[in-house]
Motif scaffolding. Sequence first.
Motif, PDB file in Angstrom:
ATOM      1  N   ASP A  73       0.823  -1.210   0.000  1.00  0.00           N
ATOM      2  CA  ASP A  73       0.000   0.000   0.000  1.00  0.00           C
ATOM      3  C   ASP A  73       0.857   1.260   0.000  1.00  0.00           C
ATOM      4  N   ASP A  74       2.018   1.174   0.673  1.00  0.00           N
ATOM      5  CA  ASP A  74       2.841   2.366   0.853  1.00  0.00           C
ATOM      6  C   ASP A  74       3.975   2.486  -0.150  1.00  0.00           C
ATOM      7  N   ILE A  75       4.108   1.505  -1.051  1.00  0.00           N
ATOM      8  CA  ILE A  75       5.300   1.463  -1.886  1.00  0.00           C
ATOM      9  C   ILE A  75       5.424   2.677  -2.798  1.00  0.00           C
ATOM     10  N   ASN A  76       4.289   3.276  -3.189  1.00  0.00           N
ATOM     11  CA  ASN A  76       4.336   4.434  -4.071  1.00  0.00           C
ATOM     12  C   ASN A  76       4.089   5.750  -3.343  1.00  0.00           C
ATOM     13  N   LYS A  77       4.109   5.681  -2.001  1.00  0.00           N
ATOM     14  CA  LYS A  77       3.840   6.889  -1.225  1.00  0.00           C
ATOM     15  C   LYS A  77       5.141   7.469  -0.686  1.00  0.00           C
ATOM     16  N   ASP A  78       5.124   8.753  -0.444  1.00  0.00           N
ATOM     17  CA  ASP A  78       6.257   9.410   0.186  1.00  0.00           C
ATOM     18  C   ASP A  78       6.162   9.161   1.684  1.00  0.00           C
ATOM     19  N   ASP A  79       7.189   8.550   2.275  1.00  0.00           N
ATOM     20  CA  ASP A  79       7.118   8.153   3.670  1.00  0.00           C
ATOM     21  C   ASP A  79       6.981   9.338   4.626  1.00  0.00           C
ATOM     22  N   GLU A  80       7.712  10.404   4.378  1.00  0.00           N
ATOM     23  CA  GLU A  80       7.738  11.499   5.347  1.00  0.00           C
ATOM     24  C   GLU A  80       6.372  12.149   5.557  1.00  0.00           C
ATOM     25  N   PRO A  81       5.645  12.515   4.503  1.00  0.00           N
ATOM     26  CA  PRO A  81       4.320  13.082   4.728  1.00  0.00           C
ATOM     27  C   PRO A  81       3.390  12.126   5.446  1.00  0.00           C
ATOM     28  N   ARG A  82       3.501  10.819   5.169  1.00  0.00           N
ATOM     29  CA  ARG A  82       2.637   9.858   5.835  1.00  0.00           C
ATOM     30  C   ARG A  82       2.921   9.819   7.330  1.00  0.00           C
ATOM     31  N   VAL A  83       4.205   9.831   7.703  1.00  0.00           N
ATOM     32  CA  VAL A  83       4.583   9.791   9.107  1.00  0.00           C
ATOM     33  C   VAL A  83       4.112  11.046   9.824  1.00  0.00           C
ATOM     34  N   LEU A  84       4.318  12.197   9.209  1.00  0.00           N
ATOM     35  CA  LEU A  84       3.918  13.443   9.834  1.00  0.00           C
ATOM     36  C   LEU A  84       2.408  13.504   9.990  1.00  0.00           C
ATOM     37  N   SER A  85       1.686  13.005   9.009  1.00  0.00           N
ATOM     38  CA  SER A  85       0.237  13.012   9.079  1.00  0.00           C
ATOM     39  C   SER A  85      -0.246  12.134  10.225  1.00  0.00           C
ATOM     40  N   ALA A  86       0.368  10.972  10.382  1.00  0.00           N
ATOM     41  CA  ALA A  86       0.000  10.075  11.467  1.00  0.00           C
ATOM     42  C   ALA A  86       0.286  10.723  12.816  1.00  0.00           C
ATOM     43  N   THR A  87       1.408  11.425  12.903  1.00  0.00           N
ATOM     44  CA  THR A  87       1.767  12.104  14.141  1.00  0.00           C
ATOM     45  C   THR A  87       0.762  13.189  14.479  1.00  0.00           C
ATOM     46  N   GLN A  88       0.369  13.960  13.460  1.00  0.00           N
ATOM     47  CA  GLN A  88      -0.592  15.022  13.685  1.00  0.00           C
ATOM     48  C   GLN A  88      -1.931  14.457  14.141  1.00  0.00           C
ATOM     49  N   ASN A  89      -2.366  13.354  13.540  1.00  0.00           N
ATOM     50  CA  ASN A  89      -3.624  12.739  13.951  1.00  0.00           C
ATOM     51  C   ASN A  89      -3.545  12.225  15.383  1.00  0.00           C
ATOM     52  N   LYS A  90      -2.395  11.719  15.766  1.00  0.00           N
ATOM     53  CA  LYS A  90      -2.215  11.152  17.092  1.00  0.00           C
ATOM     54  C   LYS A  90      -2.375  12.206  18.172  1.00  0.00           C
ATOM     55  N   TYR A  91      -1.879  13.406  17.893  1.00  0.00           N
ATOM     56  CA  TYR A  91      -1.873  14.450  18.910  1.00  0.00           C
ATOM     57  C   TYR A  91      -2.885  15.559  18.657  1.00  0.00           C
ATOM     58  N   LYS A  92      -3.832  15.334  17.756  1.00  0.00           N
ATOM     59  CA  LYS A  92      -4.729  16.423  17.374  1.00  0.00           C
ATOM     60  C   LYS A  92      -5.624  16.880  18.519  1.00  0.00           C
ATOM     61  N   THR A  93      -5.844  16.007  19.529  1.00  0.00           N
ATOM     62  CA  THR A  93      -6.687  16.385  20.657  1.00  0.00           C
ATOM     63  C   THR A  93      -5.863  16.823  21.865  1.00  0.00           C
ATOM     64  N   SER A  94      -4.555  16.962  21.703  1.00  0.00           N
ATOM     65  CA  SER A  94      -3.695  17.339  22.816  1.00  0.00           C
ATOM     66  C   SER A  94      -3.956  18.769  23.249  1.00  0.00           C
ATOM     67  N   ALA A  95      -3.743  19.000  24.558  1.00  0.00           N
ATOM     68  CA  ALA A  95      -3.949  20.343  25.105  1.00  0.00           C
ATOM     69  C   ALA A  95      -2.682  21.191  25.030  1.00  0.00           C
ATOM     70  N   LEU A  96      -1.601  20.636  24.515  1.00  0.00           N
ATOM     71  CA  LEU A  96      -0.343  21.372  24.456  1.00  0.00           C
ATOM     72  C   LEU A  96      -0.384  22.449  23.379  1.00  0.00           C
ATOM     73  N   SER A  97       0.003  23.660  23.766  1.00  0.00           N
ATOM     74  CA  SER A  97       0.108  24.760  22.815  1.00  0.00           C
ATOM     75  C   SER A  97       1.528  24.818  22.276  1.00  0.00           C
ATOM     76  N   GLU A  98       1.766  25.699  21.333  1.00  0.00           N
ATOM     77  CA  GLU A  98       3.113  25.865  20.789  1.00  0.00           C
ATOM     78  C   GLU A  98       4.090  26.308  21.874  1.00  0.00           C
ATOM     79  N   ASP A  99       3.621  27.161  22.771  1.00  0.00           N
ATOM     80  CA  ASP A  99       4.475  27.605  23.878  1.00  0.00           C
ATOM     81  C   ASP A  99       4.814  26.448  24.804  1.00  0.00           C
ATOM     82  N   ASN A 100       3.830  25.583  25.050  1.00  0.00           N
ATOM     83  CA  ASN A 100       4.084  24.412  25.888  1.00  0.00           C
ATOM     84  C   ASN A 100       5.125  23.494  25.258  1.00  0.00           C
TER      85      ASN A 100
END
Length: 203
Positions: A65-92
Motif C-alpha cells: 500500500d505504501d510502496i508508491n507513497k512518500d514516507d515522510e508526509p505519511r509519518v507526519l500526518s500520522a503524528t498530527q492525527n495522534k496528537y490532534k486532541t492534545s492540550a499542548l500549545s506551541e508555547d508548551n
Amino acid sequence: MGWLTALALLVGIPWGLFAINLTLNNLLFPSEMYTPFSSLLLLIAVTFLATWALRQKPGFEEIFDDINKDDEPRVLSATQNKYKTSALSEDNLQHIANKLENAMQQEKIYLNAALSLPILAKSINTSSNYISQTLNERLQVNFFDYVNGYRVKHAKNELTNSNKTVLDIAMDAGFNSKSAFYTAFKKYTGITPMQYRKQHTSL
C-alpha cells in the motif's frame, strides 16, 4: 477472533477426522477415508493460512500500500492525527523542548545507559506523552534517535580527544553494547568510530 476461530477449525477438523478414522480402523473395520481426504484438507489449510497471514497487519499489505507513497508526509500526518486532541500549545511544546535540551546538555542525562522515556519524564517533571509529542512535533525525531544523537556527539569528542578504547567510549556515552554504538554512530556520521578517530584525532 475470526482469525483465531478459523485457525482452531483448521487444526481441529483434521484431528477430529483422524480420530474418527483411527477409531474405525481399530474397533470396527478398516477405513481409507482419511488418506485422500487429508491431502485435500491440508491443501485447503495451507492456502487459507497463507492468504490470511499475508493480509495481517503489520505485513505485506501495508508494504504494498505504501510502496508508491512518500514516507515522510505519511509519518507526519500520522503524528498530527495522534496528537490532534492534545492540550499542548506551541508555547508548551517549546517549553518542554527547552527542558529536554537542558537535561541533555547540562545534566547529560543521556549518559545513563538505563535511560528510558519514563525516567526522562520523571527527570524533567513532565509526562511521557507530552515528551513524545514534543519530540515528534517540535523536534521531528523519536526518543531513541534523540538520545542517541547526544550519545554519538559525546562519543565523537571522546574519540578525538582521548586514548580510550572504542568499547570504553561506547559504555561511557550510555550505549549498552558495542554493536548498538557502531550502528548509531554510523547512522549519524556515515563512518565507523575507528574511521572517525583516524580522520579527526588530535593526539
